[in-house]
Design an enzyme around this catalytic site. Structure first.
Site, PDB file in Angstrom:
ATOM      1  N   HIS A   1       0.832  -1.199   0.000  1.00 18.70           N
ATOM      2  CA  HIS A   1       0.000   0.000   0.000  1.00 18.70           C
ATOM      3  C   HIS A   1       0.871   1.256   0.000  1.00 18.70           C
ATOM      4  O   HIS A   1       0.531   2.263  -0.620  1.00 18.70           O
ATOM      5  CB  HIS A   1      -0.922  -0.001   1.222  1.00 18.70           C
ATOM      6  N   GLU A   5      -1.556 -10.245 -28.302  1.00 15.53           N
ATOM      7  CA  GLU A   5      -0.593 -10.468 -27.222  1.00 15.53           C
ATOM      8  C   GLU A   5      -0.037 -11.883 -27.204  1.00 15.53           C
ATOM      9  O   GLU A   5       0.594 -12.294 -26.221  1.00 15.53           O
ATOM     10  CB  GLU A   5      -1.214 -10.109 -25.867  1.00 15.53           C
ATOM     11  N   ASP A  58       2.478  -9.367 -22.307  1.00 14.30           N
ATOM     12  CA  ASP A  58       2.290 -10.794 -22.571  1.00 14.30           C
ATOM     13  C   ASP A  58       2.951 -11.220 -23.880  1.00 14.30           C
ATOM     14  O   ASP A  58       3.468 -12.339 -23.985  1.00 14.30           O
ATOM     15  CB  ASP A  58       0.807 -11.152 -22.593  1.00 14.30           C
ATOM     16  N   CYS A  79      -0.793  -0.878 -26.123  1.00 14.58           N
ATOM     17  CA  CYS A  79      -1.272  -0.490 -24.794  1.00 14.58           C
ATOM     18  C   CYS A  79      -0.448  -1.121 -23.678  1.00 14.58           C
ATOM     19  O   CYS A  79      -0.729  -0.929 -22.502  1.00 14.58           O
ATOM     20  CB  CYS A  79      -2.754  -0.841 -24.615  1.00 14.58           C
TER      21      CYS A  79
END
Length: 550
Positions: A188, A429, A453, A500
């Site tokens: 976090h 991908e 990927d 992307c």
């Protein structure tokens, strides 16, 4: 001067005094008692107060760091209601006839050890959550010391690690940087640092005592270093670098509103990747031309059960309306591999990256897929919404997607619901998708290349395995050749192709992508303006001539 090294989770330079964050000490003693009902009542009241505190923290966190990052406090509330945890506390109080404090502390130790010993990374991280909720109950029970940072000026926070409840209570205006001894890149603290845009290091072997507390320090987030009592030369160099960073930021702001056109007139679309609607502010702030990847799986990952059609519709509608006519590309559910979602009840797999994931789930569980498509088609009425499907490897998958889409259209028509068919694209991908991209391009409106990927599958390297970092090379000639081939096949079919994946934000490849003819780059919002700068300064044809000459 003392120098300490750590792992960077966010770059930049911070200069200021160190403030060692000391956790409140909860001294727990084992006290025998005959009043077990009284101790049970004390525990129940303390637990209710802890839940109330967590609700307050959640509301504060939503405003400061967004819904996704605030979700941890909802998880903590649910953990406080967990039957196993509560039954353990109750059993210790009643059978051992002891005080509530001891029962909570014992349960905390037992459960955290249990989680820490598990193989699953997600479950191991729950050990810290158990400790956090237990500390909260103990603080309520005993009026224990609260963990605080007392300072009048902005400081560098130094801690062993920081729990979500601790980070959200910090005065963000007083934090220059986070430096922790423990923690992970997905902790976090790391997430908060990236959200705030401040330098942060984890895994830093630095003493947490008076040896450094209150001393002037420099955090070099880019190179993973902390300098305590820096030499004049180091201090001067870091001040210069910090000034340069600020000047670069100011210069980039001047690029807002400019079109993404190269010196020789080639246009490229610069879009943003986001995970939820709370990220929209940064998209607008960084002047993105649209959203090239909305990771819809986070809607599922942040919930304890399948999100309904209405819940999804409201989110997609909000994004479409907020972007006011700019293209918004929403990727359908991409659960699986490294993204686990408990209520999907999927079996363990020896090789999840090659397993039951993304479109494979959607095509074998059409009821889940149809719910999402219904929400997307309805939301498309409210803006320039497009849909793309992940992990496509063959034509039959696209044909099956189209069949299901037609079924959804027929259902919506029958129910007299307003909808519009959005643009349909696919992610490239896998090497298989690249090799048949000429055929795939005839069936869709656009391609978006997922380089993370694609690199993994092309090089046969697990991108989640840190031991293989030196073998994971997204600049590999084979990867770049596949990107080029995909773009060429898209253009032959008259459709556009973008990137992307993380590689799209690699500034060292921006000119190369322009030369390949990539039509769109979708990146994290903060990378939009740096890429725009390169685009505006590039003559693509000149770059090609120089490259061929070399």
């Amino acid at each position: 001067m003392e120098e300490y090294r750590g792992k960077s989770v966010f770059g930049g330079i911070a200069i200021g005094k160190i403030c060692v964050y000391r956790k409140g000490e909860q001294q727990v003693k084992r006290v025998k008692t005959e009043d077990t009902e009284g101790e049970m009542q004390r525990y129940t009241q303390a637990k209710e107060e802890a839940v109330r505190q967590l609700k307050t923290l959640y509301e504060k966190a939503v405003k400061e760091v967004g819904e996704a990052n605030a979700a941890i406090f909802e998880i903590h509330q649910m953990m406080l209601e967990d039957d196993d945890y509560n039954e353990s506390v109750e059993n210790i109080i009643r059978t051992q006839k002891v005080n509530a404090e001891y029962a909570v502390a014992a349960t905390s130790d037992n459960f955290s050890q249990m989680f820490a010993s598990m193989e699953d990374d997600y479950m191991r991280e729950r050990a810290a959550d158990v400790k956090d909720i237990s500390e909260r109950i103990l603080a309520v029970l005993g009026g224990g010391a609260k963990s605080t940072v007392n300072t009048e000026e902005p400081v560098i926070i130094l801690a062993d690690d920081l729990a979500p409840s601790e980070t959200v209570q910090l005065d963000k205006d007083k934090v220059l940087s986070f430096v922790t001894v423990h923690g992970s890149v997905n902790s976090h603290t790391a997430i908060l640092a990236r959200t705030m845009g401040i330098p942060a290091l984890i895994g830093t072997q630095i003493p947490l005592d008076a040896q450094v507390d209150g001393k002037l320090a420099v955090v070099d987030g880019s190179n993973g270093a902390v300098y305590v009592d820096p030499d004049p030369e180091i201090l001067s160099e870091m001040q210069r670098r910090r000034q340069e960073e600020e000047e670069k930021k100011e210069l980039l702001q001047q690029l807002k509103g400019k079109e993404n056109i190269t010196l020789d007139g080639k246009k490229v679309m610069l879009y943003a990747n986001i995970g939820n609607i709370k990220d929209l502010a940064t998209v607008i702030q960084n002047d993105a031309g649209g959203i090239g990847l909305f990771r819809s799986e986070f809607i599922y990952l942040e919930k304890e059960e399948y999100p309904t059609e209405e819940e999804q519709f409201k989110i997609y509608k909000t994004v479409a309306e907020t972007m006011a006519g700019k293209r918004v590309i929403i990727r359908t559910l991409d659960i699986g591999a490294d993204k686990k979602c408990g209520y999907f009840e999927m079996d363990e797999e020896e090789n999840p990256a090659l397993g039951y994931r993304a479109i494979r789930i959607c095509l074998t569980r059409p009821e889940i897929f149809k719910t999402q498509l219904r929400a997307l088609f309805r939301a498309a009425v409210y803006g320039n919404l497009a849909v793309m499907y992940p992990m496509i490897t063959s034509l039959w998958e696209i044909k099956r997607i189209k069949e299901i889409a037609e079924e959804v259209k027929a259902e919506l028509k029958e129910q007299n619901m307003e909808f519009r068919m959005p643009e349909q694209g696919i992610m490239i991908e896998t090497p298989a998708a690249v090799m048949v991209s000429a055929d795939l391009a005839k069936e869709v409106d656009f391609f978006s290349i997922g380089t993370n990927d694609l690199t993994q599958y092309t090089l046969a390297v697990d991108r989640q395995n840190p031991k293989l970092d030196e073998f994971y090379d997204p600049h590999h000639p084979a990867v770049l050749s596949m990107i080029r081939m995909t773009v060429e096949n898209a253009h032959r079919a008259g459709i556009w192709a973008g990137i992307c994946g993380e590689l799209g934000a690699d500034l060292s490849l921006t000119k190369e992508f322009l030369a390949m003819g990539v039509d769109e780059l979708s990146v994290s919002p903060g990378r939009i303006l740096p890429i725009r700068k390169i685009v505006l300064e590039t003559d693509v044809e000149e770059y090609k001539r120089k490259k061929n000459a070399d």
